[in-house]
Design a protein around this motif. Structure first.
Motif, PDB file in Angstrom:
ATOM      1  N   UNK A  35       0.815  -1.220   0.000  1.00 37.36           N
ATOM      2  CA  UNK A  35       0.000   0.000   0.000  1.00 37.36           C
ATOM      3  C   UNK A  35       0.844   1.264   0.000  1.00 37.36           C
ATOM      4  N   UNK A  36       2.114   1.140   0.286  1.00 36.27           N
ATOM      5  CA  UNK A  36       2.982   2.311   0.383  1.00 36.27           C
ATOM      6  C   UNK A  36       4.299   2.025  -0.337  1.00 36.27           C
ATOM      7  N   UNK A  37       4.212   1.662  -1.580  1.00 37.69           N
ATOM      8  CA  UNK A  37       5.443   1.333  -2.305  1.00 37.69           C
ATOM      9  C   UNK A  37       6.372   2.545  -2.342  1.00 37.69           C
ATOM     10  N   UNK A  40       7.826   4.774  -7.487  1.00 36.74           N
ATOM     11  CA  UNK A  40       6.658   5.421  -8.074  1.00 36.74           C
ATOM     12  C   UNK A  40       5.610   4.417  -8.532  1.00 36.74           C
ATOM     13  N   UNK A  41       4.363   4.793  -8.331  1.00 39.43           N
ATOM     14  CA  UNK A  41       3.240   3.996  -8.803  1.00 39.43           C
ATOM     15  C   UNK A  41       2.547   4.652  -9.973  1.00 39.43           C
ATOM     16  N   UNK A  42       3.222   5.607 -10.569  1.00 38.80           N
ATOM     17  CA  UNK A  42       2.569   6.466 -11.546  1.00 38.80           C
ATOM     18  C   UNK A  42       2.270   5.727 -12.855  1.00 38.80           C
ATOM     19  N   UNK A  43       1.015   5.385 -13.048  1.00 43.70           N
ATOM     20  CA  UNK A  43       0.622   4.670 -14.273  1.00 43.70           C
ATOM     21  C   UNK A  43       0.547   5.675 -15.430  1.00 43.70           C
ATOM     22  N   UNK A  46      -2.668   7.820 -15.869  1.00 46.83           N
ATOM     23  CA  UNK A  46      -3.232   8.594 -14.742  1.00 46.83           C
ATOM     24  C   UNK A  46      -3.614   9.999 -15.201  1.00 46.83           C
ATOM     25  N   UNK A  89       4.445   2.215 -14.807  1.00 51.62           N
ATOM     26  CA  UNK A  89       3.493   1.166 -15.180  1.00 51.62           C
ATOM     27  C   UNK A  89       2.662   1.596 -16.395  1.00 51.62           C
ATOM     28  N   UNK A 156     -10.717   8.431 -13.216  1.00 50.01           N
ATOM     29  CA  UNK A 156      -9.421   8.910 -12.746  1.00 50.01           C
ATOM     30  C   UNK A 156      -8.294   8.578 -13.718  1.00 50.01           C
ATOM     31  N   UNK A 232      -5.871  -3.848   0.616  1.00 52.29           N
ATOM     32  CA  UNK A 232      -4.993  -3.347  -0.442  1.00 52.29           C
ATOM     33  C   UNK A 232      -5.783  -2.339  -1.261  1.00 52.29           C
ATOM     34  N   UNK A 233      -5.119  -1.225  -1.564  1.00 50.04           N
ATOM     35  CA  UNK A 233      -5.840  -0.123  -2.205  1.00 50.04           C
ATOM     36  C   UNK A 233      -6.433  -0.481  -3.563  1.00 50.04           C
ATOM     37  N   UNK A 234      -5.899  -1.498  -4.209  1.00 54.60           N
ATOM     38  CA  UNK A 234      -6.430  -1.826  -5.530  1.00 54.60           C
ATOM     39  C   UNK A 234      -7.317  -3.068  -5.524  1.00 54.60           C
ATOM     40  N   UNK A 235      -7.666  -3.551  -4.346  1.00 56.54           N
ATOM     41  CA  UNK A 235      -8.628  -4.655  -4.280  1.00 56.54           C
ATOM     42  C   UNK A 235      -9.891  -4.204  -5.016  1.00 56.54           C
TER      43      UNK A 235
ATOM     44  N   UNK B 129      -8.046  12.958  -9.396  1.00 60.84           N
ATOM     45  CA  UNK B 129      -8.608  13.648 -10.553  1.00 60.84           C
ATOM     46  C   UNK B 129      -9.573  12.710 -11.267  1.00 60.84           C
ATOM     47  N   UNK B 231      -2.536   4.237  -7.860  1.00 56.59           N
ATOM     48  CA  UNK B 231      -2.137   4.497  -9.250  1.00 56.59           C
ATOM     49  C   UNK B 231      -1.421   5.827  -9.390  1.00 56.59           C
ATOM     50  N   UNK B 233       0.973   8.937  -7.214  1.00 52.28           N
ATOM     51  CA  UNK B 233       1.932   9.028  -6.114  1.00 52.28           C
ATOM     52  C   UNK B 233       1.404   9.844  -4.950  1.00 52.28           C
TER      53      UNK B 233
END
Lengths: 281, 299
Positions: A35-37, A40-43, A46, A89, A156, A232-235, B129, B231, B233
């Protein structure tokens, strides 16, 4: 800064790989909290960062207009990246915009690790994630039709064009950038070899002991346990799991023979292309 | 010349802005003049360049290729639109980035949030967003019944004499998509299309008219699923959260330094950090715990 895409069809091990890499790059935080990688989790798709960078509300634009802005945003992110490794990602297929520019950039500024997973297992996992029947998931994996996106709502993320499973893979494997292909099944069966190949591609020189430690800290059972205990945030939904089974071959057992046949054809197309590429090398 | 109030500032324009409420005159308040005219290329060496902007201490440019170019200087915005660009889209764009830049030249900063007020204080909603903060704000105003809209996308926050953050009404209604309009039963409300290609509408709902203290910023992922996604940061929002939240959620935060307002912005963030609470959005604090009313939004 060099941008590395971590590209894959959804539910193909992308998150698992980023957890491994976080454990490798941040051993002091290992085992990392999914949950706190710390990395970066920046897809790529986004919406928020694009809005921040461009300075306006993208809901004022059509999805096609928004897509045309993405390459410039990605270039800007690469230019402004402050960390040591710009790995992002991506689930989009490698497609082109109406003006001919590639949506996801090209070499040498962009490189990609492509994670390939057997489509029958993707279908089972995606059905759970998307909350659709397995049959519908199989149809999605086999459909090359670019979805006619209707701008009836905003989400989003910008719309992602996946194409079919095989065209997704081929779009990346044939893209004008350097590609490192890794297979999800090998992440299970030959983890050291597979993860080492990927991190060398990223220019990292960690030794085998560190890689083994990171693999151990990223064990799927541990991730499942964490999801049950802490969430988990993406469940996808209540009562379901993101880290569901993480096994290979599940689809071979639960798909019908007709469904399997369609996906085997998809797989054969990709295997042929991979074979041809290997032959050329 | 027509005058409008927007984010606590006065816009003077020969172009009509039906999205805003017209006022009689500027009464000596800070003024942003808006004119149509030629916008030259933005090739000045002193400018800091982004993907669709070039920003500097004396002048800035913001553009969308094929649609419009803006030149922003202290107190003035000039725009040059392409022939086929929709006028309402140009106005909608003008009320975003160019106005953010104009406000920053005047030493004013905005949070990129939706916000509602209860008549005595303002609560801001910061979702991902596209996560539905506008819908949540509209829900609080139209279904919760006790709130008034304060902002939809830009919340101008000034500091009063004692350094407390005061939030100014944006004054341009709320942008909603058909699904939200239907679920919130707002079809009878006055609304305007932004452009013919998109069904998003600017809806007029009960709105605040004067500044009020900003007290709380609620963070959430989506209106229908409040947990934040990974997704994007947001993980670095751990230590010194309120300050970092104010800094990171400043509308046009990448322009603050090149415009030369770094010190002002630092003080502004500090004031928000001192006086505002950051809370995780929950069904209780965002929807009064009325799950039955929230459930239609979960579709």
């Amino acid at each position: 800064m060099q941008t590395y895409w971590l590209a894959s069809y959804p539910k193909s091990g992308n998150t698992w790989f980023r957890i491994f890499l976080s454990n490798l790059l941040y051993p002091e935080l290992s085992p990392v909290d999914p949950n706190q990688l710390p990395m970066s989790n920046l897809i790529a798709s986004a919406r928020g960062p694009a809005q921040e960078i461009m300075g306006f509300n993208t809901s004022l634009l059509t999805s096609e207009e928004s897509a045309c802005l993405r390459p410039a945003v990605d270039d800007f992110i690469a230019r402004s990246w402050k960390r040591s490794l710009c790995l992002r990602k991506a689930h989009d297929a490698y497609t082109h915009l109406p003006d001919g520019r590639p949506l996801m950039g090209q070499g040498p500024d962009y490189k990609a690790i492509y994670v390939l997973r057997d489509p029958w297992d993707v279908a089972v996992s995606a059905a759970n994630h998307w909350d659709v029947s397995i049959d519908k998931a199989v149809k999605s994996l086999c459909s090359s039709k670019k979805p006619a996106h209707v701008d009836s709502d905003i989400t989003e993320q910008f719309p992602q064009h996946l194409l079919s499973w095989s065209r997704h893979a081929l779009s990346w494997l044939n893209s004008p950038m350097e590609i490192c292909l890794i297979q999800y099944e090998n992440m299970h069966s030959e983890p050291l070899l597979t993860f080492r190949k990927a991190i060398r591609f990223l220019g990292l020189d960690h030794d085998d002991e560190h890689i083994k430690d990171a693999i151990h800290a990223s064990e799927f059972k541990r991730l499942q346990r964490l999801e049950v205990d802490d969430g988990y945030v993406e469940t996808p939904r209540k009562g379901t799991r993101f880290f569901r089974k993480g096994v290979k071959g599940e689809g071979l057992e639960c798909l019908s023979s007709a469904q399997l046949e369609q996906l085997r054809q998809q797989r054969a197309i990709v295997d042929k292309a991979i074979g041809e590429k290997a032959g050329k090398v | 010349m027509l005058y409008y109030r927007y984010c606590g500032f006065v816009i003077a324009s020969s172009t009509k802005f039906p999205e805003l409420i017209e006022i009689k005159s500027n009464k000596g308040e800070p003024l942003t003049l808006i004119e149509e005219g030629e916008v030259p290329p933005s090739n000045h060496k002193k400018l800091c360049f982004g993907p669709n902007w070039a920003v500097g201490p004396d002048e800035s440019y913001w553009w969308l290729n094929g649609i419009v170019r803006f030149r922003i200087t202290p107190g003035k915005i000039i725009y040059q639109a392409e022939l086929n660009a929709s006028e309402s889209l140009i106005r909608a764009l003008l009320l975003e980035a160019p106005m953010i830049l104009a406000l920053q030249y005047a030493g004013a900063f905005c949070l990129a949030v939706s916000a509602v007020s209860d008549g005595s204080k303002v609560d801001a909603l910061k979702f991902l967003a596209g996560g539905g903060a506008s819908t949540a704000a509209a829900w609080q105003v139209t279904r919760g019944k006790t709130r008034r809209l304060h902002s939809d996308t830009l919340l101008h926050v000034s500091l009063d004499d004692s350094g407390c953050p005061m939030a100014w009404p944006q004054g341009s209604g709320v942008l909603l998509w058909p699904k939200s309009i239907e679920l919130l039963n707002l079809k009878q409300q006055a609304m305007r299309a932004i452009r013919p290609e998109l069904p998003v509408k600017r809806v007029k709902i009960s709105s605040e008219t004067g500044p009020l203290p900003l007290k709380t910023i609620y963070r959430a992922g989506f209106h229908s699923r409040l947990e934040e996604s990974s997704q994007e940061d947001h993980n670095f929002l751990q230590g010194r959260r309120p300050f970092r939240l104010a800094a990171l959620q400043t509308a046009g935060r990448l322009w603050v330094d090149p415009i030369g307002k770094t010190a002002d912005h630092f003080s502004w963030c500090l004031s928000i950090a001192r006086h505002c609470r950051i809370e995780k959005g929950t069904e209780q604090n965002l929807y009064s715990g009325k799950k039955d009313l929230l459930s239609p939004l979960k579709n």
